[in-house]
Scaffold this active site. Structure first.
Site, PDB file in Angstrom:
ATOM      1  N   GLU A 173       0.858  -1.187   0.000  1.00 56.24           N
ATOM      2  CA  GLU A 173       0.000   0.000   0.000  1.00 56.24           C
ATOM      3  C   GLU A 173       0.890   1.231   0.000  1.00 56.24           C
ATOM      4  OE1 GLU A 173      -3.366   0.119   2.900  1.00 56.24           O
ATOM      5  OE2 GLU A 173      -2.454  -1.730   3.637  1.00 56.24           O
ATOM      6  N   LYS A 185       2.154   4.680   1.623  1.00 58.25           N
ATOM      7  CA  LYS A 185       2.242   5.277   2.959  1.00 58.25           C
ATOM      8  C   LYS A 185       1.896   6.751   2.789  1.00 58.25           C
ATOM      9  CE  LYS A 185       5.084   5.519   7.108  1.00 58.25           C
ATOM     10  NZ  LYS A 185       4.503   6.814   7.511  1.00 58.25           N
ATOM     11  N   ARG A 243      -1.733   8.856  11.395  1.00 59.03           N
ATOM     12  CA  ARG A 243      -2.457   7.607  11.622  1.00 59.03           C
ATOM     13  C   ARG A 243      -3.534   7.839  12.677  1.00 59.03           C
ATOM     14  NH1 ARG A 243      -0.170   2.381  12.024  1.00 59.03           N
ATOM     15  NH2 ARG A 243      -1.869   0.828  11.993  1.00 59.03           N
ATOM     16  N   ARG A 297      -2.593   7.964  16.928  1.00 52.56           N
ATOM     17  CA  ARG A 297      -1.931   6.668  17.064  1.00 52.56           C
ATOM     18  C   ARG A 297      -1.547   6.356  18.500  1.00 52.56           C
ATOM     19  NH1 ARG A 297       3.532   6.492  13.917  1.00 52.56           N
ATOM     20  NH2 ARG A 297       3.942   4.787  15.353  1.00 52.56           N
ATOM     21  N   GLU A 299      -5.669   6.731   7.738  1.00 56.93           N
ATOM     22  CA  GLU A 299      -4.783   7.897   7.691  1.00 56.93           C
ATOM     23  C   GLU A 299      -5.628   9.149   7.536  1.00 56.93           C
ATOM     24  OE1 GLU A 299      -0.522   9.037   7.515  1.00 56.93           O
ATOM     25  OE2 GLU A 299      -1.561   7.154   7.923  1.00 56.93           O
TER      26      GLU A 299
END
Length: 522
Positions: free
Chosen positions: A224, A226, A231, A246, A271
């Protein structure tokens, strides 16, 4: 208060993570409620006091110590709590040290007019270490090398419980966490918070080292992008809606547009981005929305938030984390097609047969404003923390600039006696303009050299900050450059760190603002 002060003093001089863990666990095991609960809140950053501010501390010290002496001492030490604790006049007092619970509860309830007398009374009763601990508690800047995760791990160790389980119940608890301690010590069942929108610890990736790339079996991994955001975890369960960072911080207040789109019962990993016309905006645009308790209609309109989804942790009441990634991804695809949530889309999987294909994609990531690639084993369950092997992050190579040191500031904790925080700039015509600040990337030996250079080349002082001659070039590495109205240069670097000290390079040969502009993502 004395055991808490002793703990903080020991932690600041203990570099080993495991040793810090033992110190905290021993304190928690031998300190009664509610003191240990308030200590845990302090270590995890969950304590704050409305009426006790740094300005009050300065005022109290100035009433007892020559202001000039205090100013010079603060400049040398570089830390307000440490300076005030050491310079506060010693007075004999028959008053016992207060318990930590008394301090926290009185600070929480005291009015602004009551606060000076209350604080002075405590400072008179304590020794230097106690005063330092009290002032650190008040200002909220412990800086003893302990993360919230480490503190929770120490609590979990009291009952040999997985720290991830403590994380899962954490957001359903309130200070001073008596049900948490009762559970880990086997005196009560686990707190029942599963039905709510509590935080579930995220699964994190390890950096992919160059030597590891060729050892990976390409067919075992899924790829995937980034994305260049932050996050987040989306939790909508039991009628509650939460958006977490996160680290488990509740950032819901800054993103009502995302909360308004959470009309479902699920927990998702993704994200957080700013998205305009389907295009991901620079990270600097997202920063305009972060760290706010509320947002204006203009911010909502000009910086529209969006979440690109990676994973599905809960579908209704069903916990999908034990399933392999491939199965969870299929469930995520089906969930998204069925639910169609606003302001959310799927992070696409990147088809590839050989790792060489990914190398080419990674090389072009910067031009697409993408941080790099993620590699995830198709058979990996969703595990809390950073297990080695299932997930890798393969970030694009950093950018570098040669910059000139402009200002230096004393650090904190172990670095409070050294000039370790460096503001640097580049040339615009014949003037240096700042583009960033760095406080990492150098060795302890290099820190000593830098500190000595700063002291020998100071041109002016501004409290704990020194301006220096335009003579030292630093090579800084950074992830990206962005336009910034807050910087005189008009630009800011993201995640800068010192890569090399260029003792050999003349300052006039450092980079210019035109180079930064060429690297900026606009």
């Amino acid at each position: 208060m004395k055991p808490f002060a002793t703990l903080l003093d020991a932690l600041i001089f203990t570099p080993s993570r495991n040793a810090k863990l033992r110190l905290i666990a021993d304190y928690m095991a031998n300190t009664p409620d509610p003191d240990r609960g308030y200590a845990l809140a302090a270590l995890t950053g969950d304590l704050s006091f409305r009426t006790a501010k740094p300005a009050l501390i300065r005022q109290l010290v100035a009433e007892r110590v020559d202001p000039e002496l205090f100013g010079w001492s603060y400049d040398f030490v570089g830390d307000l709590a440490e300076t005030a604790a050491l310079i506060w006049p010693e007075r004999r007092s028959n008053r016992d040290w207060p318990h930590l619970a008394e301090v926290v509860e009185r600070l929480d309830s005291a009015g602004r007019a009551e606060m000076p007398g209350l604080l002075a009374e405590w400072l008179d009763a304590l020794d230097a270490t106690g005063r330092w601990a009290l002032l650190k508690l008040i200002t909220g800047g412990l800086r003893v090398g302990v993360s919230a995760r480490l503190a929770k791990t120490a609590v979990a160790s009291l009952g040999n419980i997985d720290p991830a389980e403590v994380e899962e119940v954490w957001h359903g608890l309130e200070m001073p966490y008596a049900p948490l301690f009762a559970w880990v010590e086997g005196k009560a069942p686990r707190p029942a918070v599963e039905a709510g929108a509590g935080f579930r610890p995220l699964m994190l990736a390890n950096p992919l080292e160059e030597r590891e790339i060729e050892t990976l079996e390409a067919s075992a991994y899924r790829a995937e992008w980034k994305w260049d955001g932050i996050r987040v975890q989306i939790a909508a369960r039991g009628g509650q809606r939460r958006l977490y960072s996160r680290t488990g911080d509740d950032i819901s207040g800054a993103f009502p547009d995302i909360l308004g789109a959470m009309d479902f019962d699920a927990v998702l990993d993704g994200e957080l981005l700013v998205l305009r016309a389907g295009e991901v905006a620079p990270f600097n645009d997202l920063q305009q929305r972060l760290n706010r308790k509320s947002v204006t209609p203009k911010l909502l309109r000009d910086h529209p938030a969006h979440v690109r989804l990676y994973d599905l942790l809960f579908d209704g009441d069903e916990d999908l984390r034990p399933l392999p990634f491939d199965a969870r991804r299929q469930r995520l695809d089906a969930w998204h097609a069925r639910t169609g949530p606003d302001r959310m889309d799927l992070s696409p999987l990147i088809p590839f047969a050989h790792l060489d294909e990914l190398k080419v994609l990674r090389a072009g990531a910067r031009d697409a404003a993408i941080e790099g690639l993620m590699l995830k084993r198709g058979d990996s369950p969703y595990l809390a923390g950073r297990p080695r092997g299932p997930w890798f992050k393969w970030k694009r190579d950093p950018l570098t600039l040669d910059v000139v040191l402009m200002y230096a500031q004393r650090g904190h904790g172990k670095r409070s006696s050294f000039y370790s925080d460096y503001t640097f700039g580049v040339w615009r015509d014949s003037e240096l303009v700042p583009v960033g600040k760095a406080y990492s990337g150098f060795t302890d030996a290099e820190l000593l050299e830098l500190d000595k250079w700063v002291r020998n080349h100071t041109t002016d002082r501004f409290g704990p900050v020194r301006a220096v001659e335009s003579g030292l070039v630093l090579e800084v590495a950074f992830d990206s450059a962005h336009p910034s109205a807050r910087h005189k240069s008009g630009y800011a670097l993201r995640f800068p760190r010192i890569h090399r000290i260029r003792w050999d390079k003349p300052a006039e040969e450092a980079d210019r603002i035109e180079t930064v502009a060429g690297l900026a993502l606009t």
